[in-house]
Design an enzyme around this catalytic site. Structure first.
Site, PDB file in Angstrom:
ATOM      1  N   ASP A  95      40.602  45.993  40.964  1.00 18.47           N
ATOM      2  CA  ASP A  95      39.657  44.963  40.538  1.00 18.47           C
ATOM      3  C   ASP A  95      39.172  44.225  41.787  1.00 18.47           C
ATOM      4  OD1 ASP A  95      38.394  43.071  38.718  1.00 18.47           O
ATOM      5  OD2 ASP A  95      39.940  43.664  37.284  1.00 18.47           O
ATOM      6  N   ASP A 139      34.304  42.407  39.381  1.00 18.81           N
ATOM      7  CA  ASP A 139      34.337  41.238  38.505  1.00 18.81           C
ATOM      8  C   ASP A 139      33.038  40.432  38.595  1.00 18.81           C
ATOM      9  OD1 ASP A 139      36.297  39.582  36.877  1.00 18.81           O
ATOM     10  OD2 ASP A 139      35.686  38.077  38.349  1.00 18.81           O
ATOM     11  N   GLU A 167      30.989  44.664  36.376  1.00 20.62           N
ATOM     12  CA  GLU A 167      31.031  43.859  35.163  1.00 20.62           C
ATOM     13  C   GLU A 167      29.747  43.045  35.133  1.00 20.62           C
ATOM     14  OE1 GLU A 167      33.764  40.552  32.833  1.00 20.62           O
ATOM     15  OE2 GLU A 167      33.412  40.366  34.977  1.00 20.62           O
ATOM     16  N   HIS A 208      40.585  43.060  28.642  1.00 20.67           N
ATOM     17  CA  HIS A 208      41.506  41.923  28.678  1.00 20.67           C
ATOM     18  C   HIS A 208      40.818  40.609  28.327  1.00 20.67           C
ATOM     19  CE1 HIS A 208      39.337  41.926  32.373  1.00 20.67           C
ATOM     20  NE2 HIS A 208      39.757  40.707  32.636  1.00 20.67           N
ATOM     21  N   ASP A 209      39.500  40.620  28.171  1.00 21.08           N
ATOM     22  CA  ASP A 209      38.769  39.407  27.797  1.00 21.08           C
ATOM     23  C   ASP A 209      38.374  39.414  26.319  1.00 21.08           C
ATOM     24  OD1 ASP A 209      38.822  38.423  30.421  1.00 21.08           O
ATOM     25  OD2 ASP A 209      36.990  39.496  30.951  1.00 21.08           O
TER      26      ASP A 209
END
Ligand code: NOJ
Length: 539
Positions: A96, A197, A239, A313-314
């Site tokens: 990430d 990210d 993302e 994960h969000d």
């Protein structure tokens, strides 16, 4: 063709994946111990959420040292071993990359705090007060103003997320070069690439209140590509919450040398009220879902590339969100898997999705862990929302739902840890766990395994054209893929009701069916609740 177009990615949220030393927190040796399991599933890539040194204000998305591993997760030797062990199994590790912001405990920020003329001051975004208050009314994604006042220097710094996540100043070429050096440090270790990210924030122009898709975003990405990725055979996935079909092409057209693919969320926002926040709930309309997913299949063009996912994960767990996590848990989990995995794009499986893990409802905010959830709760209480209403939103949408420990077995704490888990395990672990799933040949796990294999063995899944069928049907999602004279049809009932359809003449054999039905009569297709199947025919 680029390898990542044929790949299936598995996302690991390390804190919740597998603990190896009994401290209640998942770690890298724990991941290594589960690589054989992931190899069995058939995935090609692991996207590893952050394992870097961090004060953990946002579970590692607040990095204080990009070149060090957080001791809770292990050591750099463990990381090197993970890369090597994964490689032995044909699996690449995608790290990430969190470069919109650092932690406030990063040494760059600590230096920046020392004063206006510190060489690192300009690594961050500072502004003078306006009328004694913040420079403007930009809001943080985690509630409140996006500006935090620093008494010592009399200036505000920008944080689009928590105040412990100051935004980096991408206008600064020296800062950019430091980031590129760090990226190359990781690429030199032989990783498979990066998940990037909130990358659409880096071109921000805070004075004009532009936070996504700023004017220099694509220049920065091209420069980053030139300085780093272009020298390696890696995948990069951005993302990009705010991606549109137009800018998807800017990001991922290979001729523009930016990213391999985007990870956009248009379908994920369909169950929130228009002009509301994600907490403002609305029932999902499957006709809209078809429109959005199909548009991203057909209108993205031949060059751009998209990700396929239901969870991360969000987000909450898909089986609880749009399926039925009670009576039809197995059927609906498989139905959503079949629906997504025959589409064009790179699929992502989020840890636990492959065994149908569910949301974990809470009844009081003291049970929440996630900073976004907790801040929102207090903000909404102040605005006059009722506690019940907020808790309901949290149970439907809160990020903790996807962050509970992975359920490995029916042992204490689901085999996640021998100690006390940092976040309680869902109590349904005695029935829903990996050990059970592996024993049952009809489990959700084996549907995922079959879907991964079918994608690998059949170029139609990666390369075929896409046509939506029955666009107005309220609950049946059906589409065709076509490639070199062959056609695959995918039919999925997304409701708890039986449905009857006419899809043509004759009987066909299924390639996959979540009701283990081998043949379907196209003249009278009778679908059970959440029944999903696919079949082949000639064009
Ligand atoms: C997106 C990440 O996925 C999320 O978990 C995080 O809180 C924000 N970016 C800030 O880094």
């Amino acid at each position: 063709m680029s390898w990542w177009k044929n790949s299936v990615v598995y996302q690991i949220y390390p804190k919740s994946f597998q603990d190896s030393n009994g401290d209640g927190i998942g770690d890298i040796p724990g991941i290594i111990s589960r690589l054989d399991y992931l190899e069995k599933l058939g995935i090609d890539v692991i996207w590893l959420s952050p394992v870097y040194k961090s004060p953990m204000d946002d579970n590692g998305y607040d990095i204080s040292d990009y070149r060090a591993i957080h001791p809770d997760f292990g050591t750099m030797e463990d990381m090197d071993q993970l890369i090597a062990e994964a490689d032995k199994r044909g699996i690449k590790i995608v790290m990430d990359l969190v470069v919109n912001h650092t932690s406030d405990e990063h040494e760059w920020f600590q230096e920046a705090l020392k004063g206006r003329d510190n060489p690192y001051r300009d690594y961050y975004v500072w502004r003078d007060p306006v009328n004694g208050g913040p420079p403007n009314d930009l809001e943080s994604t985690f509630s409140g103003s996006a500006w935090e006042y620093d008494e010592a220097s009399g200036q505000y710094y920008l944080h689009l997320f928590s105040k412990k996540q100051p935004d980096l100043n991408w206008e600064n070429p020296k800062m950019r070069q430091d980031i590129y050096d760090m990226i190359n440090f990781w690429l030199d270790k032989g990783i498979g690439g990066f998940r990037m990210d909130v990358i659409d924030n880096i071109g921000k122009v805070p004075d004009e209140k532009i936070v996504v898709n700023g004017p220099k975003l694509h220049d920065y990405l091209q420069e980053m590509n030139r300085e780093t990725f272009s020298k390696y055979d890696v995948m990069t996935v951005g993302e990009t919450w705010g991606a549109t079909l137009e800018n998807a092409k800017l990001y991922s057209d290979p001729d523009r040398h930016e990213l391999s693919m985007i990870f956009q969320f248009e379908h994920i926002g369909l169950d929130e009220q228009e002009n509301g926040a994600k907490w403002d709930l609305k029932d999902i309309d499957f006709v809209e879902l078809k429109e959005v997913l199909s548009k991203w299949q057909t209108d993205i063009g031949d060059k751009a590339w998209n990700s396929l996912f239901w969870n991360n994960h969000d987000s909450p767990r898909i089986v609880s969100r749009w399926g039925n996590d009670k009576e039809y848990r197995v059927e609906s989990a498989k139905a959503f898997a079949i629906l997504l995995h025959f589409m064009k794009g790179t699929p992502y499986i989020y840890q636990g999705e492959e065994i149908g893990m569910t949301n974990t409802p809470i009844s009081d905010i003291s049970e929440a862990n996630d900073i976004e959830t907790i801040n929102m709760y207090h903000e909404r209480i102040e605005k006059g929302y009722s506690k019940e209403e907020i808790i309901e939103s949290i149970n439907v949408k809160g990020r903790d739902n996807g962050r509970r420990p992975v359920q490995w077995s029916s042992e204490k704490h689901a085999g996640f840890t021998t100690g006390n888990p940092w976040q309680a395990v869902n109590s349904n672990y005695t029935e829903i766990n990996v050990e059970e799933a592996l024993k049952d040949k009809d489990s959700i796990f084996y549907t995922y395994q079959q879907l991964v294999r079918l994608r690998k063995e059949n170029p139609i899944v990666v390369k075929g054209s896409y046509t939506l069928l029955l666009p107005d049907h309220e609950s049946v999602f059906a589409y065709e893929r076509e490639y070199e004279g062959e056609k695959w049809t995918v039919v999925v009932n997304l409701s708890e009701e039986k449905e009857t359809l006419e899809l043509g003449e004759g009987t066909v054999s299924s390639i996959i069916s979540n009701y283990s039905r081998e043949e379907y009569d196209l003249k009278h297709v009778e679908l059970e609740p959440y029944e999903a199947f696919a079949y082949k025919s000639k064009k």
